[in-house]
Scaffold this motif. Structure first.
Motif, PDB file in Angstrom:
ATOM      1  N   PHE A  69     -52.957 -47.035 -26.783  1.00  0.00           N
ATOM      2  CA  PHE A  69     -52.693 -46.760 -25.368  1.00  0.00           C
ATOM      3  C   PHE A  69     -51.160 -46.048 -25.229  1.00  0.00           C
ATOM      4  O   PHE A  69     -50.981 -45.463 -24.299  1.00  0.00           O
ATOM      5  N   HIS A  70     -50.328 -46.124 -26.286  1.00  0.00           N
ATOM      6  CA  HIS A  70     -49.076 -45.553 -26.207  1.00  0.00           C
ATOM      7  C   HIS A  70     -49.122 -43.870 -26.282  1.00  0.00           C
ATOM      8  O   HIS A  70     -50.178 -43.442 -27.102  1.00  0.00           O
ATOM      9  N   PRO A  71     -48.478 -43.319 -25.278  1.00  0.00           N
ATOM     10  CA  PRO A  71     -48.821 -41.777 -25.120  1.00  0.00           C
ATOM     11  C   PRO A  71     -48.415 -41.310 -26.535  1.00  0.00           C
ATOM     12  O   PRO A  71     -47.388 -41.354 -27.079  1.00  0.00           O
ATOM     13  N   GLY A  72     -49.186 -40.292 -27.057  1.00  0.00           N
ATOM     14  CA  GLY A  72     -48.889 -39.575 -28.210  1.00  0.00           C
ATOM     15  C   GLY A  72     -49.686 -38.273 -28.421  1.00  0.00           C
ATOM     16  O   GLY A  72     -50.851 -38.360 -28.112  1.00  0.00           O
ATOM     17  N   SER A  73     -49.029 -37.566 -29.413  1.00  0.00           N
ATOM     18  CA  SER A  73     -50.134 -36.141 -29.769  1.00  0.00           C
ATOM     19  C   SER A  73     -50.510 -36.180 -31.024  1.00  0.00           C
ATOM     20  O   SER A  73     -51.419 -35.592 -31.315  1.00  0.00           O
ATOM     21  N   THR A  74     -49.966 -37.000 -31.966  1.00  0.00           N
ATOM     22  CA  THR A  74     -50.581 -37.002 -33.320  1.00  0.00           C
ATOM     23  C   THR A  74     -51.552 -37.927 -33.640  1.00  0.00           C
ATOM     24  O   THR A  74     -51.579 -39.176 -33.398  1.00  0.00           O
ATOM     25  N   ARG A  75     -52.829 -37.572 -33.767  1.00  0.00           N
ATOM     26  CA  ARG A  75     -53.924 -38.250 -33.907  1.00  0.00           C
ATOM     27  C   ARG A  75     -54.084 -38.839 -35.246  1.00  0.00           C
ATOM     28  O   ARG A  75     -53.745 -37.908 -36.147  1.00  0.00           O
ATOM     29  N   LEU A  76     -54.603 -40.074 -35.645  1.00  0.00           N
ATOM     30  CA  LEU A  76     -54.813 -40.428 -36.990  1.00  0.00           C
ATOM     31  C   LEU A  76     -56.200 -40.082 -37.447  1.00  0.00           C
ATOM     32  O   LEU A  76     -56.975 -40.654 -36.822  1.00  0.00           O
ATOM     33  N   TRP A  77     -56.502 -39.132 -38.305  1.00  0.00           N
ATOM     34  CA  TRP A  77     -57.622 -38.777 -38.789  1.00  0.00           C
ATOM     35  C   TRP A  77     -58.655 -38.641 -37.721  1.00  0.00           C
ATOM     36  O   TRP A  77     -59.773 -38.982 -37.769  1.00  0.00           O
ATOM     37  N   GLY A  78     -58.356 -37.974 -36.628  1.00  0.00           N
ATOM     38  CA  GLY A  78     -59.435 -37.513 -35.588  1.00  0.00           C
ATOM     39  C   GLY A  78     -59.670 -38.883 -34.802  1.00  0.00           C
ATOM     40  O   GLY A  78     -60.623 -38.533 -33.823  1.00  0.00           O
ATOM     41  N   SER A  79     -58.956 -39.918 -34.886  1.00  0.00           N
ATOM     42  CA  SER A  79     -59.606 -41.042 -34.000  1.00  0.00           C
ATOM     43  C   SER A  79     -58.565 -41.026 -32.850  1.00  0.00           C
ATOM     44  O   SER A  79     -57.615 -40.148 -32.666  1.00  0.00           O
ATOM     45  N   PRO A  80     -58.841 -42.229 -31.950  1.00  0.00           N
ATOM     46  CA  PRO A  80     -58.312 -42.376 -30.817  1.00  0.00           C
ATOM     47  C   PRO A  80     -56.661 -42.939 -31.125  1.00  0.00           C
ATOM     48  O   PRO A  80     -55.820 -43.003 -30.089  1.00  0.00           O
ATOM     49  N   LEU A  81     -56.627 -43.229 -32.286  1.00  0.00           N
ATOM     50  CA  LEU A  81     -55.169 -43.779 -32.550  1.00  0.00           C
ATOM     51  C   LEU A  81     -54.204 -42.592 -32.691  1.00  0.00           C
ATOM     52  O   LEU A  81     -54.417 -41.729 -33.275  1.00  0.00           O
ATOM     53  N   THR A  82     -52.998 -43.074 -32.262  1.00  0.00           N
ATOM     54  CA  THR A  82     -52.157 -42.042 -32.255  1.00  0.00           C
ATOM     55  C   THR A  82     -50.587 -42.462 -33.329  1.00  0.00           C
ATOM     56  O   THR A  82     -50.613 -43.883 -33.669  1.00  0.00           O
ATOM     57  N   VAL A  83     -50.075 -41.726 -33.954  1.00  0.00           N
ATOM     58  CA  VAL A  83     -49.148 -42.215 -34.998  1.00  0.00           C
ATOM     59  C   VAL A  83     -47.943 -42.618 -34.111  1.00  0.00           C
ATOM     60  O   VAL A  83     -47.196 -43.622 -34.645  1.00  0.00           O
ATOM     61  N   GLU A  84     -47.676 -42.051 -33.204  1.00  0.00           N
ATOM     62  CA  GLU A  84     -46.637 -42.488 -32.399  1.00  0.00           C
ATOM     63  C   GLU A  84     -46.804 -43.908 -31.933  1.00  0.00           C
ATOM     64  O   GLU A  84     -45.951 -44.716 -31.758  1.00  0.00           O
ATOM     65  N   GLY A  85     -48.081 -44.272 -31.470  1.00  0.00           N
ATOM     66  CA  GLY A  85     -48.231 -45.348 -31.016  1.00  0.00           C
ATOM     67  C   GLY A  85     -48.148 -46.505 -32.224  1.00  0.00           C
ATOM     68  O   GLY A  85     -47.529 -47.789 -31.995  1.00  0.00           O
ATOM     69  N   LEU A  86     -48.606 -46.258 -33.366  1.00  0.00           N
ATOM     70  CA  LEU A  86     -48.460 -47.237 -34.504  1.00  0.00           C
ATOM     71  C   LEU A  86     -46.908 -47.420 -34.779  1.00  0.00           C
ATOM     72  O   LEU A  86     -46.486 -48.727 -34.961  1.00  0.00           O
ATOM     73  N   PHE A  87     -46.152 -46.398 -34.619  1.00  0.00           N
ATOM     74  CA  PHE A  87     -44.775 -46.431 -34.940  1.00  0.00           C
ATOM     75  C   PHE A  87     -44.067 -47.354 -33.784  1.00  0.00           C
ATOM     76  O   PHE A  87     -43.188 -48.270 -33.955  1.00  0.00           O
ATOM     77  N   PHE A  88     -44.463 -47.170 -32.528  1.00  0.00           N
ATOM     78  CA  PHE A  88     -44.014 -47.999 -31.442  1.00  0.00           C
ATOM     79  C   PHE A  88     -44.421 -49.509 -31.531  1.00  0.00           C
ATOM     80  O   PHE A  88     -43.605 -50.502 -31.240  1.00  0.00           O
ATOM     81  N   GLY A  89     -45.612 -49.605 -32.017  1.00  0.00           N
ATOM     82  CA  GLY A  89     -46.170 -51.003 -32.253  1.00  0.00           C
ATOM     83  C   GLY A  89     -45.536 -51.865 -33.201  1.00  0.00           C
ATOM     84  O   GLY A  89     -45.067 -52.757 -33.242  1.00  0.00           O
ATOM     85  N   PHE A  90     -45.055 -51.048 -34.338  1.00  0.00           N
ATOM     86  CA  PHE A  90     -44.195 -51.523 -35.486  1.00  0.00           C
ATOM     87  C   PHE A  90     -42.822 -52.015 -35.001  1.00  0.00           C
ATOM     88  O   PHE A  90     -42.404 -52.970 -35.361  1.00  0.00           O
ATOM     89  N   MET A  91     -42.367 -51.133 -34.398  1.00  0.00           N
ATOM     90  CA  MET A  91     -41.023 -51.557 -33.675  1.00  0.00           C
ATOM     91  C   MET A  91     -40.928 -52.692 -32.819  1.00  0.00           C
ATOM     92  O   MET A  91     -40.136 -53.441 -32.837  1.00  0.00           O
ATOM     93  N   LEU A  92     -42.064 -52.681 -31.984  1.00  0.00           N
ATOM     94  CA  LEU A  92     -42.112 -54.048 -31.157  1.00  0.00           C
ATOM     95  C   LEU A  92     -42.301 -55.325 -32.122  1.00  0.00           C
ATOM     96  O   LEU A  92     -41.785 -56.503 -31.873  1.00  0.00           O
ATOM     97  N   CYS A  93     -43.111 -55.171 -33.106  1.00  0.00           N
ATOM     98  CA  CYS A  93     -43.194 -56.140 -34.029  1.00  0.00           C
ATOM     99  C   CYS A  93     -41.730 -56.716 -34.712  1.00  0.00           C
ATOM    100  O   CYS A  93     -41.593 -57.753 -35.019  1.00  0.00           O
ATOM    101  N   LEU A  94     -41.197 -55.754 -35.090  1.00  0.00           N
ATOM    102  CA  LEU A  94     -39.722 -55.990 -35.591  1.00  0.00           C
ATOM    103  C   LEU A  94     -38.955 -56.602 -34.546  1.00  0.00           C
ATOM    104  O   LEU A  94     -38.050 -57.437 -34.846  1.00  0.00           O
TER     105      LEU A  94
END
Length: 241
Positions: free
Chosen positions: A71-96
């Protein structure tokens, strides 16, 4: 850190708790997390206690990372899936951020007695009743963990494998059998504490005295100032870069 005045510990915890939500870049959040882990070991706490605080949060971390990846806005898709690299990094920062709080907040209770914390809060201007209520509530968290461990051990002795290495959904179905005795034991403990407080005439005297005496030394002042200086430095670096 155990020898510091509780007021200095409160200042350190407040500084780290506030700054972790002000930082926006992982290059500053990661050092903050490392400092929180360092504080844990400086307090003389064991690695097993550190893992015990992380373990219950693993499902929350998975949820945060996946939710932000979707759900986090981002333009870089991960292997063509709905997942975004920006969202993964943002989720990782939330976990930190959550991990930093999980390592920082228990330090006060782990290195100071309830009496010292109540006295420190009253010296900071908090009313005694409020300070005692808040400290007692926080002090019940380790007690609840011990109750959960004893209840799950009793369930295993009765042949229940749900709280062992059972499947996740099987554990979810078994949690009502854990909640009922936990609530009952908590209510029983609260009734006993209330009776003990009434027997000691809690709150009848406006001016309270204490057998303990807190001394805010130069070391405590240095630790408090250092925590705020480090926090401000991290915020400045985060905003600059």
């Amino acid at each position: 850190m155990e020898k510091l005045d509780p007021r200095a510990k409160i200042a350190i915890i407040v500084a780290f708790s506030v700054v972790v939500f002000l930082l926006e870049d992982w290059t500053t959040i990661l050092p903050t997390f490392a400092l929180a882990v360092l504080l844990w070991f400086l307090a003389g706490l064991r690695l097993g206690g550190l893992i015990a605080y992380i373990k219950p949060l693993r499902f929350l971390f998975v949820f945060l990372i996946l939710a932000q990846a979707f759900f986090h806005p981002g333009s870089t898709r991960l292997w063509g899936s709905p997942l975004t690299v920006e969202g993964l990094f943002f989720g990782f920062m939330l976990c930190l951020r959550v991990l930093t709080l999980a390592f920082t907040l228990p330090l006060l209770l782990a290195t100071s007695s309830v009496e010292e914390i109540v006295l420190a809060l009253t010296r900071l201007g908090l009313p005694y009743r409020t300070a005692y209520t808040a400290t007692t509530a926080l002090n019940q968290l380790p007690v609840l963990r011990a109750d959960i461990a004893s209840i799950t051990a009793a369930q295993r002795l009765r042949g229940s494998a749900a709280f062992g290495r059972g499947k996740f959904f099987r554990k979810l179905r078994a949690y009502p059998s854990l909640a009922v005795p936990l609530v009952m034991s908590s209510m029983r403990r609260a009734a006993l504490m209330g009776a003990a407080m009434d027997a000691r005439a809690f709150g009848c005297s406006a001016a309270r005295t204490s057998i303990q005496n807190l001394r805010f030394t130069s070391v405590d002042a240095l630790a408090s100032v250092s925590a705020f200086v480090v926090s401000c430095t991290l915020v400045v670096i985060d905003r600059a870069f």
